[in-house]
Design an enzyme around this catalytic site. Structure first.
Site, PDB file in Angstrom:
ATOM      1  N   SER A   4      18.419  49.341  85.302  1.00 45.76           N
ATOM      2  CA  SER A   4      18.064  47.925  85.148  1.00 45.76           C
ATOM      3  C   SER A   4      18.155  47.273  86.521  1.00 45.76           C
ATOM      4  O   SER A   4      18.784  47.833  87.428  1.00 45.76           O
ATOM      5  CB  SER A   4      19.087  47.270  84.205  1.00 45.76           C
ATOM      6  OG  SER A   4      18.981  45.869  84.195  1.00 45.76           O
ATOM      7  N   TYR A   8      28.137  45.966  81.162  1.00 43.58           N
ATOM      8  CA  TYR A   8      26.720  46.366  81.229  1.00 43.58           C
ATOM      9  C   TYR A   8      26.298  46.588  82.682  1.00 43.58           C
ATOM     10  O   TYR A   8      25.661  47.593  83.017  1.00 43.58           O
ATOM     11  CB  TYR A   8      25.867  45.284  80.567  1.00 43.58           C
ATOM     12  CG  TYR A   8      24.381  45.594  80.497  1.00 43.58           C
ATOM     13  CD1 TYR A   8      23.870  46.403  79.487  1.00 43.58           C
ATOM     14  CD2 TYR A   8      23.493  45.085  81.452  1.00 43.58           C
ATOM     15  CE1 TYR A   8      22.514  46.699  79.416  1.00 43.58           C
ATOM     16  CE2 TYR A   8      22.130  45.374  81.400  1.00 43.58           C
ATOM     17  CZ  TYR A   8      21.641  46.170  80.376  1.00 43.58           C
ATOM     18  OH  TYR A   8      20.300  46.465  80.320  1.00 43.58           O
TER      19      TYR A   8
HETATM   20  N1  LIG Z   1      14.716  44.287  77.752  1.00 44.34           N
HETATM   21  C1  LIG Z   1      15.006  44.074  79.011  1.00 44.34           C
HETATM   22  O1  LIG Z   1      14.724  43.013  79.556  1.00 44.34           O
HETATM   23  C2  LIG Z   1      15.680  45.154  79.821  1.00 44.34           C
HETATM   24  C3  LIG Z   1      15.907  44.913  81.178  1.00 44.34           C
HETATM   25  C4  LIG Z   1      16.501  45.895  81.949  1.00 44.34           C
HETATM   26  C5  LIG Z   1      16.864  47.099  81.377  1.00 44.34           C
HETATM   27  N2  LIG Z   1      16.652  47.299  80.051  1.00 44.34           N
HETATM   28  C6  LIG Z   1      17.041  48.598  79.517  1.00 44.34           C
HETATM   29  O2  LIG Z   1      15.949  49.186  78.851  1.00 44.34           O
HETATM   30  C7  LIG Z   1      16.422  50.067  77.833  1.00 44.34           C
HETATM   31  C8  LIG Z   1      15.737  49.751  76.531  1.00 44.34           C
HETATM   32  O3  LIG Z   1      16.056  48.422  76.218  1.00 44.34           O
HETATM   33  P1  LIG Z   1      15.250  47.563  75.153  1.00 44.34           P
HETATM   34  O4  LIG Z   1      15.109  46.225  75.734  1.00 44.34           O
HETATM   35  O5  LIG Z   1      14.085  48.307  74.663  1.00 44.34           O
HETATM   36  O6  LIG Z   1      16.441  47.464  74.072  1.00 44.34           O
HETATM   37  P2  LIG Z   1      16.491  47.747  72.522  1.00 44.34           P
HETATM   38  O7  LIG Z   1      17.806  47.221  72.056  1.00 44.34           O
HETATM   39  O8  LIG Z   1      15.238  47.322  71.883  1.00 44.34           O
HETATM   40  O9  LIG Z   1      16.525  49.352  72.540  1.00 44.34           O
HETATM   41  C9  LIG Z   1      17.693  50.087  72.720  1.00 44.34           C
HETATM   42  C10 LIG Z   1      17.653  51.200  71.684  1.00 44.34           C
HETATM   43  O10 LIG Z   1      18.789  52.043  71.879  1.00 44.34           O
HETATM   44  C11 LIG Z   1      19.261  52.406  70.599  1.00 44.34           C
HETATM   45  N3  LIG Z   1      20.671  52.816  70.678  1.00 44.34           N
HETATM   46  C12 LIG Z   1      21.756  52.031  70.858  1.00 44.34           C
HETATM   47  N4  LIG Z   1      22.869  52.777  70.848  1.00 44.34           N
HETATM   48  C13 LIG Z   1      22.475  54.065  70.673  1.00 44.34           C
HETATM   49  C14 LIG Z   1      23.166  55.299  70.584  1.00 44.34           C
HETATM   50  N5  LIG Z   1      24.511  55.351  70.655  1.00 44.34           N
HETATM   51  N6  LIG Z   1      22.452  56.429  70.400  1.00 44.34           N
HETATM   52  C15 LIG Z   1      21.100  56.387  70.299  1.00 44.34           C
HETATM   53  N7  LIG Z   1      20.388  55.235  70.372  1.00 44.34           N
HETATM   54  C16 LIG Z   1      21.078  54.090  70.558  1.00 44.34           C
HETATM   55  C17 LIG Z   1      19.082  51.159  69.755  1.00 44.34           C
HETATM   56  O11 LIG Z   1      19.113  51.464  68.355  1.00 44.34           O
HETATM   57  C18 LIG Z   1      17.721  50.667  70.242  1.00 44.34           C
HETATM   58  O12 LIG Z   1      16.660  51.205  69.472  1.00 44.34           O
HETATM   59  C19 LIG Z   1      17.931  49.918  77.819  1.00 44.34           C
HETATM   60  O13 LIG Z   1      18.517  50.965  78.572  1.00 44.34           O
HETATM   61  C20 LIG Z   1      18.148  48.582  78.490  1.00 44.34           C
HETATM   62  O14 LIG Z   1      19.421  48.470  79.059  1.00 44.34           O
HETATM   63  C21 LIG Z   1      16.065  46.371  79.257  1.00 44.34           C
END
Ligand SMILES: NC(=O)c1ccc[n+]([C@@H]2O[C@H](COP(=O)([O-])OP(=O)(O)OC[C@H]3O[C@@H](n4cnc5c(N)ncnc54)[C@H](O)[C@@H]3O)[C@@H](O)[C@H]2O)c1
Length: 255
Positions: A144, A159
């Site tokens: 991230s 985080y």
């Molecule tokens: N959305 C943003 O703006 C953003 C920004 C920077 C980084 N990210 C990163 O992108 C990635 C995806 O994020 P997103 O926004 O799609 O979030 P999201 O919450 O939609 O997706 C995360 C997924 O991980 C799954 N998950 C959680 N714990 C788990 C576990 N123990 N085992 C297996 N699966 C598990 C959840 O069920 C969910 O489907 C993450 O690593 C997040 O930190 C997101």
């Protein structure tokens, strides 16, 4: 014309929604055969069904990335289903509680580190073992902008620490296996319109206006924009790229 992931088998964790589900669509469109993993069984099955309906190949496996048994079984499933594992997009994550460090709980610290950092380490451990057996592969971890810089307005110390740790883990693993045809990189998304960000906006961790204001291109990313970068890093088009934390952030960390 060949697509960049034609014939490749890829595991995607956190595939039930957001960036992971977008990666399922994007990797499949680029020709990959998929094993999708998540703790969210309904969302994960829907993501796999959507790929199959559009003519791709995907199976869903319920896997909690904090469980070494689940992770080992996930890699075994990829091999038993498709015969090999070429790419892995380690993307599962939780954002945890929002509180200043001195008011946050140890439970939250341990849970966020367990899912976001230990989970990725466990995935890499089993994925790399398989990749070494078959002669190589490519891994992409989702870090991230929170893995590259801090943000005072968003008090989520666990985080930010986990995402910074994932950048270090990516670099170290890349160097340990650079001579054995296993590449390891990270994508570092900025603000992406996903359930994670929408829940952060609802919980008032961040406002949409602020997220946009940190972003020089003045908009949120779509999940597909992150997934495309991950697909490229998994493909041979990025064959000389390893150990990198690639910002996909609309310019956030260029400022
Ligand atoms: N959305 C943003 O703006 C953003 C920004 C920077 C980084 N990210 C990163 O992108 C990635 C995806 O994020 P997103 O926004 O799609 O979030 P999201 O919450 O939609 O997706 C995360 C997924 O991980 C799954 N998950 C959680 N714990 C788990 C576990 N123990 N085992 C297996 N699966 C598990 C959840 O069920 C969910 O489907 C993450 O690593 C997040 O930190 C997101």
């Amino acid at each position: 014309m060949r697509s960049m992931l034609d014939g490749r088998t890829a595991v995607i964790t956190g595939a039930a929604g957001g960036i992971g589900a977008a990666a399922a669509r994007v990797f499949s469109a680029h020709g990959a055969r998929l094993v999708l993993a998540d703790v969210d069984v309904e969302g994960g099955r829907q993501a796999a069904d959507a790929v199959v309906k559009s003519g791709g190949e995907a199976v869903f496996v319920r896997a909690d990335v904090t469980s070494e048994n689940d992770v080992a079984a996930l890699v075994r499933e990829a091999v038993s289903h498709y015969g090999r594992l070429d790419c892995a997009f380690n993307n599962a994550s939780v954002d945890g509680e929002t509180a200043p460090l001195h008011e946050s709980t140890r439970e939250n610290w341990e849970r966020v580190l367990r899912v976001n950092l230990t989970g990725a380490w466990l995935c890499m451990k089993h994925e790399i073992a398989q990749m070494l057996r078959q002669g190589g592969g490519a891994i992409v971890n989702t870090s991230s902008v929170a893995g590259l810089v801090g943000l005072g307005a968003t008090p989520q110390s666990a985080y930010f620490a986990a995402k910074h740790g994932l950048v270090g883990l990516t670099r170290q693993a890349a160097l340990e296996y650079a001579g054995q045809h296993v590449r390891v990189n990270a994508v570092c998304p900025g603000a992406v319109r996903t359930p994670l960000l929408e829940s952060a906006i609802r919980a008032e961790v961040i406002t949409e206006r602020d997220a946009v204001s940190y972003t020089p291109v003045q908009r949120l990313a779509s999940p597909e924009e992150i997934a495309e970068a991950a697909a490229w890093l998994c493909s041979d088009l990025s064959s000389f790229v390893t150990g990198q934390a690639v910002p996909v952030d609309g310019g956030w960390t260029a400022q």
